[in-house]
Design a protein around this motif. Structure first.
Motif, PDB file in Angstrom:
ATOM      1  N   THR A   8      48.897  48.799  34.480  1.00  0.00           N
ATOM      2  CA  THR A   8      48.626  50.235  34.435  1.00  0.00           C
ATOM      3  C   THR A   8      47.306  50.631  35.083  1.00  0.00           C
ATOM      4  O   THR A   8      47.159  51.760  35.519  1.00  0.00           O
ATOM      5  CB  THR A   8      48.593  50.736  32.980  1.00  0.00           C
ATOM      6  OG1 THR A   8      47.523  50.097  32.290  1.00  0.00           O
ATOM      7  CG2 THR A   8      49.903  50.470  32.278  1.00  0.00           C
ATOM      8  N   GLY A   9      46.324  49.722  35.088  1.00  0.00           N
ATOM      9  CA  GLY A   9      44.998  50.064  35.595  1.00  0.00           C
ATOM     10  C   GLY A   9      44.154  50.803  34.570  1.00  0.00           C
ATOM     11  O   GLY A   9      43.057  51.250  34.863  1.00  0.00           O
ATOM     12  N   ILE A  10      44.669  50.922  33.339  1.00  0.00           N
ATOM     13  CA  ILE A  10      43.946  51.634  32.283  1.00  0.00           C
ATOM     14  C   ILE A  10      43.414  50.619  31.282  1.00  0.00           C
ATOM     15  O   ILE A  10      44.168  49.838  30.712  1.00  0.00           O
ATOM     16  CB  ILE A  10      44.874  52.633  31.564  1.00  0.00           C
ATOM     17  CG1 ILE A  10      45.392  53.662  32.575  1.00  0.00           C
ATOM     18  CG2 ILE A  10      44.143  53.319  30.418  1.00  0.00           C
ATOM     19  CD1 ILE A  10      46.477  54.559  32.013  1.00  0.00           C
ATOM     20  N   LYS A  11      42.092  50.650  31.085  1.00  0.00           N
ATOM     21  CA  LYS A  11      41.475  49.734  30.129  1.00  0.00           C
ATOM     22  C   LYS A  11      41.717  50.217  28.721  1.00  0.00           C
ATOM     23  O   LYS A  11      41.679  51.411  28.440  1.00  0.00           O
ATOM     24  CB  LYS A  11      39.962  49.690  30.352  1.00  0.00           C
ATOM     25  CG  LYS A  11      39.497  48.582  31.197  1.00  0.00           C
ATOM     26  CD  LYS A  11      37.989  48.494  31.148  1.00  0.00           C
ATOM     27  CE  LYS A  11      37.519  47.359  32.013  1.00  0.00           C
ATOM     28  NZ  LYS A  11      36.090  47.251  32.042  1.00  0.00           N
TER      29      LYS A  11
ATOM     30  N   GLN B  60      46.411  42.225  26.739  1.00  0.00           N
ATOM     31  CA  GLN B  60      45.548  43.309  27.211  1.00  0.00           C
ATOM     32  C   GLN B  60      45.348  43.221  28.720  1.00  0.00           C
ATOM     33  O   GLN B  60      45.389  44.235  29.417  1.00  0.00           O
ATOM     34  CB  GLN B  60      44.187  43.262  26.508  1.00  0.00           C
ATOM     35  CG  GLN B  60      44.237  43.627  25.057  1.00  0.00           C
ATOM     36  CD  GLN B  60      42.893  43.435  24.371  1.00  0.00           C
ATOM     37  OE1 GLN B  60      41.894  43.081  24.998  1.00  0.00           O
ATOM     38  NE2 GLN B  60      42.862  43.650  23.070  1.00  0.00           N
ATOM     39  N   ARG B  61      45.134  42.016  29.217  1.00  0.00           N
ATOM     40  CA  ARG B  61      44.915  41.825  30.646  1.00  0.00           C
ATOM     41  C   ARG B  61      46.169  42.192  31.438  1.00  0.00           C
ATOM     42  O   ARG B  61      46.086  42.858  32.471  1.00  0.00           O
ATOM     43  CB  ARG B  61      44.511  40.375  30.931  1.00  0.00           C
ATOM     44  CG  ARG B  61      44.165  40.142  32.402  1.00  0.00           C
ATOM     45  CD  ARG B  61      43.730  38.730  32.642  1.00  0.00           C
ATOM     46  NE  ARG B  61      44.900  37.851  32.656  1.00  0.00           N
ATOM     47  CZ  ARG B  61      44.861  36.556  32.932  1.00  0.00           C
ATOM     48  NH1 ARG B  61      43.699  35.972  33.190  1.00  0.00           N
ATOM     49  NH2 ARG B  61      45.941  35.824  32.933  1.00  0.00           N
ATOM     50  N   GLU B  62      47.322  41.776  30.927  1.00  0.00           N
ATOM     51  CA  GLU B  62      48.585  42.089  31.609  1.00  0.00           C
ATOM     52  C   GLU B  62      48.820  43.599  31.639  1.00  0.00           C
ATOM     53  O   GLU B  62      49.224  44.156  32.654  1.00  0.00           O
ATOM     54  CB  GLU B  62      49.732  41.387  30.888  1.00  0.00           C
ATOM     55  CG  GLU B  62      51.071  41.567  31.551  1.00  0.00           C
ATOM     56  CD  GLU B  62      52.177  40.825  30.814  1.00  0.00           C
ATOM     57  OE1 GLU B  62      53.315  41.301  30.864  1.00  0.00           O
ATOM     58  OE2 GLU B  62      51.887  39.795  30.172  1.00  0.00           O
ATOM     59  N   GLU B  63      48.532  44.258  30.512  1.00  0.00           N
ATOM     60  CA  GLU B  63      48.696  45.707  30.441  1.00  0.00           C
ATOM     61  C   GLU B  63      47.745  46.400  31.422  1.00  0.00           C
ATOM     62  O   GLU B  63      48.131  47.341  32.106  1.00  0.00           O
ATOM     63  CB  GLU B  63      48.420  46.182  29.015  1.00  0.00           C
ATOM     64  CG  GLU B  63      48.685  47.647  28.784  1.00  0.00           C
ATOM     65  CD  GLU B  63      48.450  48.033  27.332  1.00  0.00           C
ATOM     66  OE1 GLU B  63      47.833  49.096  27.109  1.00  0.00           O
ATOM     67  OE2 GLU B  63      48.872  47.281  26.439  1.00  0.00           O
ATOM     68  N   TYR B  64      46.516  45.918  31.496  1.00  0.00           N
ATOM     69  CA  TYR B  64      45.547  46.497  32.424  1.00  0.00           C
ATOM     70  C   TYR B  64      45.991  46.312  33.864  1.00  0.00           C
ATOM     71  O   TYR B  64      45.897  47.229  34.684  1.00  0.00           O
ATOM     72  CB  TYR B  64      44.163  45.876  32.218  1.00  0.00           C
ATOM     73  CG  TYR B  64      43.169  46.334  33.267  1.00  0.00           C
ATOM     74  CD1 TYR B  64      42.664  47.625  33.236  1.00  0.00           C
ATOM     75  CD2 TYR B  64      42.778  45.485  34.283  1.00  0.00           C
ATOM     76  CE1 TYR B  64      41.768  48.056  34.201  1.00  0.00           C
ATOM     77  CE2 TYR B  64      41.888  45.904  35.250  1.00  0.00           C
ATOM     78  CZ  TYR B  64      41.382  47.185  35.205  1.00  0.00           C
ATOM     79  OH  TYR B  64      40.507  47.620  36.162  1.00  0.00           O
ATOM     80  N   ARG B  65      46.476  45.117  34.183  1.00  0.00           N
ATOM     81  CA  ARG B  65      46.923  44.857  35.550  1.00  0.00           C
ATOM     82  C   ARG B  65      48.121  45.721  35.914  1.00  0.00           C
ATOM     83  O   ARG B  65      48.292  46.105  37.057  1.00  0.00           O
ATOM     84  CB  ARG B  65      47.258  43.383  35.728  1.00  0.00           C
ATOM     85  CG  ARG B  65      46.023  42.517  35.779  1.00  0.00           C
ATOM     86  CD  ARG B  65      46.367  41.064  35.958  1.00  0.00           C
ATOM     87  NE  ARG B  65      45.163  40.249  36.087  1.00  0.00           N
ATOM     88  CZ  ARG B  65      45.162  38.943  36.186  1.00  0.00           C
ATOM     89  NH1 ARG B  65      46.299  38.276  36.170  1.00  0.00           N
ATOM     90  NH2 ARG B  65      44.022  38.287  36.297  1.00  0.00           N
TER      91      ARG B  65
END
Length: 107
Positions: A94-97, A87-92
């Motif tokens: 895309t910037g989408i939580k 989840q953290r990698e995806e957020y970093r």
């Protein structure tokens, strides 16, 4: 070209991640996995009202045993840690939580 910030220590966790965020994922997943016991305890509490402290001991014990079993399992912690890191990698990237699902149980 430089790697994105934090890419080198992708698996390094801050204290808030270790002490708050990963345990929150563990609680949510454990409640899902123990949903039958959560429902039994909730039903007992709703049916007995104020006497739930005395009358729902068996359901409460079963629920606690189920939840503590997951909380104390190192492999379950690693699963939740891996999920958090994804989840953290995806957020970093895309910037989408990702929205967390809210459970409707009364625990």
């Amino acid at each position: 070209m430089e790697p994105p910030p934090g890419a080198a220590d992708n698996s390094k966790l801050r204290h808030v991640e270790k002490d708050v965020l990963i345990p929150q994922i563990m609680r949510d997943r454990a409640k899902e996995l123990c949903s039958d016991k959560v429902q039994a305890f909730t039903k007992c509490c709703q049916e007995t009202g104020l006497l739930m402290v005395v009358k729902c001991r068996q359901e409460n014990t079963a629920l606690k045993d189920c939840l503590v079993g997951y909380y104390s399992d190192p492999s379950f912690y690693e699963e939740c840690k891996t999920e958090y890191l994804k989840q953290r990698e995806e957020y970093r990237a895309t910037g989408i939580k990702k929205k967390r699902q809210k459970l409707t149980s009364n625990i």
